[in-house]
Design an enzyme around this catalytic site. Sequence first.
Site, PDB file in Angstrom:
ATOM      1  N   CYS A 101      -2.821   3.361 -10.289  1.00 40.51           N
ATOM      2  CA  CYS A 101      -3.409   2.259  -9.524  1.00 40.51           C
ATOM      3  C   CYS A 101      -4.901   2.140  -9.806  1.00 40.51           C
ATOM      4  O   CYS A 101      -5.426   1.034  -9.970  1.00 40.51           O
ATOM      5  CB  CYS A 101      -3.162   2.466  -8.032  1.00 40.51           C
ATOM      6  SG  CYS A 101      -3.888   1.173  -6.993  1.00 40.51           S
ATOM      7  N   CYS A 198       0.915   4.384  -0.752  1.00 42.48           N
ATOM      8  CA  CYS A 198       0.735   3.182   0.073  1.00 42.48           C
ATOM      9  C   CYS A 198       2.026   2.407   0.280  1.00 42.48           C
ATOM     10  O   CYS A 198       2.272   1.889   1.369  1.00 42.48           O
ATOM     11  CB  CYS A 198      -0.334   2.281  -0.540  1.00 42.48           C
ATOM     12  SG  CYS A 198       0.097   1.607  -2.163  1.00 42.48           S
TER      13      CYS A 198
END
Length: 376
Positions: A101, A198
């Site tokens: 990410c 997440c």
Amino acid sequence: MKNQKTVVVGMSGGVDSSVSALLMKEQGYNVIGLFMKNWEEKDENGVCSSAQDYDDVRRVCDHINIPYYAVNFVENYRKQVFTQFIADFQKGWTPNPDILCNREIKFKVFLEKALELGADFLATGHYCQNLILDKGSPSLVKGIDHNKDQTYFLYTLNQQILQQVLFPVGGLEKSQVRDIARKHQLVTAEKKDSTGICFIGERDFRSFLSQYVAIQPGAFQTLQGKNVGKHMGTAYYTLGQRKGLGIGGAGEAWFVVGKDHERGIVFVEQGANHPALYCDELIATDLSWVAEAPLLPYTCQSKVRYRQNDQFCTIHRIENGKAFVTFDRPQRAVTPGQSIVFYVGNICLGGGVIQQPGPTYYDQKKSLPHQSPRND
């Protein structure tokens, strides 16, 4: 102010990015808050807190009087991070999506968006430092708070990126960050730090993974070939895992010591320090260097997982994009898909993805050194 620089602060709704925005404003920058959405709430069954997080961003930005925006990178994230995450699990690896990410989203498309908004710099709430040291070029340096240091997740940053990013809380302890937030009455001052991945949130990891990776039951097997239980698929287990195996019986706890993904076998043995858990070499691929690659052979420190104590190692050679690394001491549960990150003292040199651990001490019929440390 005529020569005032503009900083876009990546704001997550947490205390670290909130204080980062505050500090940037106090230092005289023109500050813009930017919230990034990476995951659709409809996929989260209401578990994801992105709406609450954005509300906290809005309240912080209003409080310190800076403009704020939200950007949607859901499609980018799904294609460039989540798809790779699932693919790695499907081949039996244990990937780290935070590293991907940072490389593909936060310091690529998010940075590009910040520059589009007229930013001179992107600032984030990461615990690391971007310092100009003796060579005159930026170095990625561990945060002052070593317990919170996040350089392990940021080793893919290069010179070009470092010239465009700031880490305002990297020179502070976490306790100082919360004190600053309290002093300035930020609504995030007491907000709990986010943990985990997440897109999984607070849900059970296995139940989440089962939506994307087929359950393929097989045998838990000792290294001598004895079946001691059934598992739900090799993708659901990682080296060194103890919890969730469901293997009964007397004696020491059982640990995952290996996997044969093709045959659908998860190998297990009893004892936290079983020699099958340890090796002292590995091969890493997908290498990335903050500056230039070191001259080889090169001895430095490294981590093979987040928050591990630094371990001395030697990078012997790099062939076809693969680094061959040995360690001074045996390493426990070196796991394909995780990353090895290299350091000289507090300076992060770069790293790569662990492709293959070396032969275990069990394979080599070697005894572990006396009082071999648990270094995880």
